[in-house]
Design a protein around this motif. Sequence first.
Motif, PDB file in Angstrom:
ATOM      1  N   MET A   1       0.806  -1.201   0.000  1.00  0.00           N
ATOM      2  CA  MET A   1       0.000   0.000   0.000  1.00  0.00           C
ATOM      3  C   MET A   1       0.850   1.267   0.000  1.00  0.00           C
ATOM      4  O   MET A   1       0.336   2.339   0.168  1.00  0.00           O
ATOM      5  CB  MET A   1      -0.918   0.024   1.218  1.00  0.00           C
ATOM      6  N   SER A   2       2.135   1.140  -0.165  1.00  0.00           N
ATOM      7  CA  SER A   2       2.990   2.316  -0.170  1.00  0.00           C
ATOM      8  C   SER A   2       2.893   3.083  -1.488  1.00  0.00           C
ATOM      9  O   SER A   2       3.311   4.219  -1.574  1.00  0.00           O
ATOM     10  CB  SER A   2       4.438   1.909   0.081  1.00  0.00           C
ATOM     11  N   GLU A   3       2.335   2.463  -2.515  1.00  0.00           N
ATOM     12  CA  GLU A   3       2.211   3.108  -3.810  1.00  0.00           C
ATOM     13  C   GLU A   3       1.068   4.113  -3.786  1.00  0.00           C
ATOM     14  O   GLU A   3      -0.054   3.801  -3.424  1.00  0.00           O
ATOM     15  CB  GLU A   3       1.936   2.039  -4.870  1.00  0.00           C
ATOM     16  N   ARG A   4       1.362   5.357  -4.174  1.00  0.00           N
ATOM     17  CA  ARG A   4       0.341   6.399  -4.183  1.00  0.00           C
ATOM     18  C   ARG A   4      -0.408   6.367  -5.501  1.00  0.00           C
ATOM     19  O   ARG A   4       0.126   6.008  -6.529  1.00  0.00           O
ATOM     20  CB  ARG A   4       0.978   7.763  -3.973  1.00  0.00           C
ATOM     21  N   PHE A   5      -1.654   6.815  -5.458  1.00  0.00           N
ATOM     22  CA  PHE A   5      -2.494   6.844  -6.648  1.00  0.00           C
ATOM     23  C   PHE A   5      -2.489   8.254  -7.206  1.00  0.00           C
ATOM     24  O   PHE A   5      -2.843   9.208  -6.522  1.00  0.00           O
ATOM     25  CB  PHE A   5      -3.919   6.421  -6.296  1.00  0.00           C
ATOM     26  N   GLU A   6      -2.082   8.397  -8.457  1.00  0.00           N
ATOM     27  CA  GLU A   6      -2.026   9.696  -9.118  1.00  0.00           C
ATOM     28  C   GLU A   6      -3.312   9.912  -9.910  1.00  0.00           C
ATOM     29  O   GLU A   6      -3.614   9.169 -10.839  1.00  0.00           O
ATOM     30  CB  GLU A   6      -0.829   9.750 -10.056  1.00  0.00           C
ATOM     31  N   LEU A   7      -4.083  10.919  -9.533  1.00  0.00           N
ATOM     32  CA  LEU A   7      -5.354  11.207 -10.194  1.00  0.00           C
ATOM     33  C   LEU A   7      -5.132  12.252 -11.286  1.00  0.00           C
ATOM     34  O   LEU A   7      -5.442  13.427 -11.134  1.00  0.00           O
ATOM     35  CB  LEU A   7      -6.390  11.698  -9.187  1.00  0.00           C
ATOM     36  N   SER A   8      -4.556  11.804 -12.413  1.00  0.00           N
ATOM     37  CA  SER A   8      -4.345  12.669 -13.563  1.00  0.00           C
ATOM     38  C   SER A   8      -4.393  11.797 -14.810  1.00  0.00           C
ATOM     39  O   SER A   8      -4.373  10.576 -14.737  1.00  0.00           O
ATOM     40  CB  SER A   8      -3.007  13.397 -13.473  1.00  0.00           C
ATOM     41  N   PHE A   9      -4.437  12.437 -15.962  1.00  0.00           N
ATOM     42  CA  PHE A   9      -4.509  11.687 -17.204  1.00  0.00           C
ATOM     43  C   PHE A   9      -3.172  11.055 -17.583  1.00  0.00           C
ATOM     44  O   PHE A   9      -3.091  10.332 -18.559  1.00  0.00           O
ATOM     45  CB  PHE A   9      -5.037  12.558 -18.338  1.00  0.00           C
ATOM     46  N   LYS A  10      -2.135  11.305 -16.818  1.00  0.00           N
ATOM     47  CA  LYS A  10      -0.870  10.594 -17.013  1.00  0.00           C
ATOM     48  C   LYS A  10      -1.000   9.147 -16.545  1.00  0.00           C
ATOM     49  O   LYS A  10      -0.282   8.285 -17.032  1.00  0.00           O
ATOM     50  CB  LYS A  10       0.252  11.277 -16.242  1.00  0.00           C
ATOM     51  N   ASN A  11      -1.904   8.924 -15.610  1.00  0.00           N
ATOM     52  CA  ASN A  11      -2.146   7.590 -15.073  1.00  0.00           C
ATOM     53  C   ASN A  11      -3.050   6.825 -16.038  1.00  0.00           C
ATOM     54  O   ASN A  11      -4.147   7.258 -16.368  1.00  0.00           O
ATOM     55  CB  ASN A  11      -2.806   7.703 -13.698  1.00  0.00           C
ATOM     56  N   LYS A  12      -2.578   5.659 -16.480  1.00  0.00           N
ATOM     57  CA  LYS A  12      -3.325   4.883 -17.472  1.00  0.00           C
ATOM     58  C   LYS A  12      -4.657   4.387 -16.917  1.00  0.00           C
ATOM     59  O   LYS A  12      -5.649   4.302 -17.637  1.00  0.00           O
ATOM     60  CB  LYS A  12      -2.483   3.710 -17.960  1.00  0.00           C
ATOM     61  N   GLU A  13      -4.719   4.053 -15.633  1.00  0.00           N
ATOM     62  CA  GLU A  13      -5.974   3.581 -15.039  1.00  0.00           C
ATOM     63  C   GLU A  13      -7.044   4.662 -15.065  1.00  0.00           C
ATOM     64  O   GLU A  13      -8.215   4.374 -15.302  1.00  0.00           O
ATOM     65  CB  GLU A  13      -5.737   3.097 -13.605  1.00  0.00           C
ATOM     66  N   VAL A  14      -6.668   5.902 -14.831  1.00  0.00           N
ATOM     67  CA  VAL A  14      -7.623   7.014 -14.865  1.00  0.00           C
ATOM     68  C   VAL A  14      -8.131   7.225 -16.287  1.00  0.00           C
ATOM     69  O   VAL A  14      -9.330   7.423 -16.503  1.00  0.00           O
ATOM     70  CB  VAL A  14      -6.973   8.304 -14.309  1.00  0.00           C
ATOM     71  N   ARG A  15      -7.216   7.160 -17.257  1.00  0.00           N
ATOM     72  CA  ARG A  15      -7.634   7.325 -18.658  1.00  0.00           C
ATOM     73  C   ARG A  15      -8.615   6.241 -19.079  1.00  0.00           C
ATOM     74  O   ARG A  15      -9.651   6.545 -19.697  1.00  0.00           O
ATOM     75  CB  ARG A  15      -6.418   7.298 -19.580  1.00  0.00           C
ATOM     76  N   VAL A  16      -8.331   4.983 -18.756  1.00  0.00           N
ATOM     77  CA  VAL A  16      -9.228   3.886 -19.126  1.00  0.00           C
ATOM     78  C   VAL A  16     -10.559   4.047 -18.423  1.00  0.00           C
ATOM     79  O   VAL A  16     -11.617   3.798 -19.011  1.00  0.00           O
ATOM     80  CB  VAL A  16      -8.575   2.518 -18.820  1.00  0.00           C
ATOM     81  N   TRP A  17     -10.545   4.477 -17.159  1.00  0.00           N
ATOM     82  CA  TRP A  17     -11.793   4.678 -16.427  1.00  0.00           C
ATOM     83  C   TRP A  17     -12.664   5.701 -17.148  1.00  0.00           C
ATOM     84  O   TRP A  17     -13.856   5.485 -17.342  1.00  0.00           O
ATOM     85  CB  TRP A  17     -11.500   5.142 -14.996  1.00  0.00           C
ATOM     86  N   PHE A  18     -12.065   6.816 -17.589  1.00  0.00           N
ATOM     87  CA  PHE A  18     -12.837   7.831 -18.310  1.00  0.00           C
ATOM     88  C   PHE A  18     -13.282   7.342 -19.680  1.00  0.00           C
ATOM     89  O   PHE A  18     -14.385   7.645 -20.121  1.00  0.00           O
ATOM     90  CB  PHE A  18     -12.041   9.139 -18.452  1.00  0.00           C
ATOM     91  N   TYR A  19     -12.422   6.596 -20.374  1.00  0.00           N
ATOM     92  CA  TYR A  19     -12.806   6.063 -21.683  1.00  0.00           C
ATOM     93  C   TYR A  19     -13.995   5.117 -21.571  1.00  0.00           C
ATOM     94  O   TYR A  19     -14.796   5.018 -22.500  1.00  0.00           O
ATOM     95  CB  TYR A  19     -11.642   5.315 -22.336  1.00  0.00           C
ATOM     96  N   LEU A  20     -14.119   4.430 -20.467  1.00  0.00           N
ATOM     97  CA  LEU A  20     -15.261   3.537 -20.268  1.00  0.00           C
ATOM     98  C   LEU A  20     -16.457   4.261 -19.647  1.00  0.00           C
ATOM     99  O   LEU A  20     -17.601   3.937 -19.943  1.00  0.00           O
ATOM    100  CB  LEU A  20     -14.858   2.358 -19.374  1.00  0.00           C
ATOM    101  N   ALA A  21     -16.204   5.234 -18.783  1.00  0.00           N
ATOM    102  CA  ALA A  21     -17.282   5.896 -18.052  1.00  0.00           C
ATOM    103  C   ALA A  21     -18.143   6.788 -18.946  1.00  0.00           C
ATOM    104  O   ALA A  21     -19.367   6.826 -18.794  1.00  0.00           O
ATOM    105  CB  ALA A  21     -16.716   6.713 -16.899  1.00  0.00           C
ATOM    106  N   VAL A  22     -17.529   7.504 -19.868  1.00  0.00           N
ATOM    107  CA  VAL A  22     -18.294   8.429 -20.714  1.00  0.00           C
ATOM    108  C   VAL A  22     -19.298   7.687 -21.602  1.00  0.00           C
ATOM    109  O   VAL A  22     -20.486   8.025 -21.607  1.00  0.00           O
ATOM    110  CB  VAL A  22     -17.352   9.340 -21.528  1.00  0.00           C
TER     111      VAL A  22
END
Length: 70
Positions: A1-22
């Motif tokens: 759990m030491s890994e921080r979550f980056e909430l920006s479009f540089k993060n691939k998980e955030v981009r995929v989430w938006f690509y699916l959410a819209v």
Amino acid sequence: MSERFELSFKNKEVRVWFYLAVPTLIIGIIIIYYGEQNYQFIPLFVFWTIFYIWRFFYRRKQKKEGKNTS
């Protein structure tokens, strides 16, 4: 759990989430407007299923790449 979550479009998980959410939001609104009450949950269920299956394989790939580099 030491890994921080980056909430920006540089993060691939955030981009995929938006690509699916819209598209899910658009399809969900159409189903709510034109569909019956029984089928409103389907787009949300499909969205979460696809996202978490993709995330599982993506993180597993990252762990394998991390082991190979160290």
